[in-house]
Scaffold this active site. Structure first.
Site, PDB file in Angstrom:
ATOM      1  N   ASP A  24       0.210  -0.842 -15.680  1.00 57.90           N
ATOM      2  CA  ASP A  24       0.454   0.596 -14.871  1.00 57.90           C
ATOM      3  C   ASP A  24       0.002   1.744 -15.800  1.00 57.90           C
ATOM      4  O   ASP A  24       0.218   1.654 -16.960  1.00 57.90           O
ATOM      5  CB  ASP A  24       1.886   0.548 -14.237  1.00 57.90           C
ATOM      6  N   SER A  25      -0.052   2.823 -14.922  1.00 55.22           N
ATOM      7  CA  SER A  25      -0.127   4.206 -15.594  1.00 55.22           C
ATOM      8  C   SER A  25       1.091   4.415 -16.301  1.00 55.22           C
ATOM      9  O   SER A  25       0.895   5.392 -17.148  1.00 55.22           O
ATOM     10  CB  SER A  25      -0.900   5.138 -14.779  1.00 55.22           C
ATOM     11  N   CYS A  87      -0.746  -0.704 -10.535  1.00 57.27           N
ATOM     12  CA  CYS A  87      -0.978   0.743 -10.332  1.00 57.27           C
ATOM     13  C   CYS A  87      -1.772   0.635  -8.990  1.00 57.27           C
ATOM     14  O   CYS A  87      -2.883   0.047  -8.959  1.00 57.27           O
ATOM     15  CB  CYS A  87      -1.797   1.257 -11.662  1.00 57.27           C
ATOM     16  N   GLU A 167      10.609  10.082 -10.445  1.00 59.80           N
ATOM     17  CA  GLU A 167      10.492  10.164 -11.728  1.00 59.80           C
ATOM     18  C   GLU A 167      11.736  11.044 -12.027  1.00 59.80           C
ATOM     19  O   GLU A 167      12.340  10.856 -13.171  1.00 59.80           O
ATOM     20  CB  GLU A 167       9.246  10.962 -12.269  1.00 59.80           C
ATOM     21  N   CYS A 199       2.442   3.461  -3.522  1.00 57.95           N
ATOM     22  CA  CYS A 199       2.430   3.950  -4.836  1.00 57.95           C
ATOM     23  C   CYS A 199       3.551   3.079  -5.335  1.00 57.95           C
ATOM     24  O   CYS A 199       4.600   3.057  -4.707  1.00 57.95           O
ATOM     25  CB  CYS A 199       2.596   5.429  -4.770  1.00 57.95           C
ATOM     26  N   HIS A 201       5.883   4.131  -7.313  1.00 63.81           N
ATOM     27  CA  HIS A 201       7.142   4.919  -7.389  1.00 63.81           C
ATOM     28  C   HIS A 201       7.939   4.626  -5.990  1.00 63.81           C
ATOM     29  O   HIS A 201       9.247   5.085  -6.041  1.00 63.81           O
ATOM     30  CB  HIS A 201       6.750   6.260  -7.495  1.00 63.81           C
TER      31      HIS A 201
END
Lengths: 282, 282
Positions: A24-25, A87, A167, A199, A201
């Site tokens: 993943d990034s 990702c 985040e 996404c 997240h």
């Protein structure tokens, strides 16, 4: 399809023992890693977060493809039996190139499993994809859904502030609800049948999205659908690890082990120490 | 201190004609560029946004220093008479190394001018610094303020969600106010005399911060204080451009010209086209 570690000096391992590589990034893909761990607790796993260059979601396709190739090569160096591109942005931009480049290593992205699950949940339905700018710009979910269900209607909405929310650890509360509400309004489709969390997240914001969205909407979380795809693929290749021993886990990052541990712990759902993270160069 | 273009094939320019180089991790430094343009409209300017590797604010000091060195070298290659480090994080981490490395080229950061302005605005006062995680972790503003005013009290607060707000263009409205309010509460100092905008994104949130903060607090915007420092330095070196012709402007970026134009336009306060941005490799 036997696959050997690249480093001939190491013990040659069978397919079963080689880890599944997850890339993943940053830390977001840890939601996918966690889903794989839950689904396949005996598998060895190695995760690489390209934290030095995150976020991918606002970068150009050329850069994203180059970064993804480098990350995949680094994981291949470690010896892996399967590569998961956790990702969404990298899956949307670079999956075909990665497959061509890494063959015969099987490569699983997160877009296809998410699209399949959405179509299964609501055939001919209305789907709202929440994702990063780059993923939306490429329209990968729209293509993936509509190639399976031409009657489906797909709307995509870029939601960069939701990445920042996850985040920052502000996944619930009034600010999170207000931000999610605004994006759902901006998306224009007020009554989708499914919301695809496009996404990595966004699984952290699942409860908030459920609170804000209309009753009855189905949330499609590509973390769990990707884990199911990995499980099917390993079964098909007879590459699942036998035995009852829990699998091992290695965590690699390209920068910021301290932040990786702090923020990543939230995504993985377990406490991490800085010393749990190995720094690598790409 | 005559300074020549590195490329000898180009016309050799005097100090006056050489541009001022401005470097940032992304588009945020355009607020500093704009302030320099307003203060010194006749100067030629060249701006480099390292958009391929933004944001710096969450990366490790080692990576930030390496990136800043590469960006500075790229601007020096173009021929510049002065380097402005318009990124608070890079200023906090790498200013001394940059000065050592780029000498005799003068290098101006944004932390020192901001700290000086805060001390001037409220001697012996209470200062609240709003900044990125990396800037706060390094405590550069606290050191810079207290080295000038040992009676000053400084609190620093990391505000990553405010960076996302400015990038998304959600600088005002209820969500912006709620986010700013939450960070001011988390900072703990409810009655600072000044609020130092310790991130180049935050001038866009000035009105919102003013609405939320207590009456009478002074906002220190390092964009304008840095422009004043640049002006003083050029005067001192007699390197200001004469004549009435408006200065030229070049915009360089390491990735994503389209996004740079769209988001950067908001920061620069003028519309940009993708074709206005030159892509460079570092």
């Amino acid at each position: 399809m036997p696959m050997l570690r690249h480093n001939a000096a190491m013990t040659i391992a069978t397919d079963h023992e080689l880890p599944v590589g997850v890339f993943d990034s940053g830390v977001g893909g840890l939601t996918v890693l966690k889903a794989i761990q839950d689904a396949l607790p005996r598998e060895n796993l190695v995760y690489l977060g390209d934290t030095a260059r995150l976020p991918y979601g606002t970068k150009s396709p050329v850069s994203i493809e180059r970064y993804a190739m480098q990350a995949a090569a680094k994981l291949a160096e470690q010896g892996i039996k399967l590569l998961v591109v956790a990702c969404n942005t990298a899956s949307a931009v670079a999956l075909e190139s990665l497959r061509a480049h890494m063959a015969p290593l099987p490569v699983v992205g997160v877009v296809e499993p998410g699209a399949m699950a959405a179509v299964a949940a609501s055939p001919g339905g209305r789907h709202l994809v929440l994702a990063t700018e780059a993923t939306v710009r490429l329209g990968a979910y729209t293509r993936a859904v509509r190639s399976r269900d031409s009657a489906a209607r797909v709307t995509e909405q870029a939601c960069e502030m939701m990445v920042a929310l996850a985040e920052e650890g502000w996944s619930d509360g009034e600010i999170a609800r207000a931000i999610v509400r605004r994006y759902l309004e901006e998306a224009g489709d007020t009554a989708p049948d499914t919301i695809i969390l496009g996404c990595t997240h966004f699984p952290l914001l699942k409860d908030t999205i459920r609170e804000v969205a209309r009753d009855g909407v189905q949330l499609v979380d590509s973390a769990s659908t990707t884990a199911a795809a990995v499980s099917r693929l390993l079964d098909r290749h007879a590459a699942c690890r036998a035995g009852q021993a829990p699998g091992s886990l290695r965590l690699l990052a390209t920068d910021g082990a301290m932040r990786f541990a702090r923020v990543g712990g939230r995504f993985l759902g377990q406490e991490l120490q800085q010393s749990d993270i190995e720094l690598v160069d790409l």
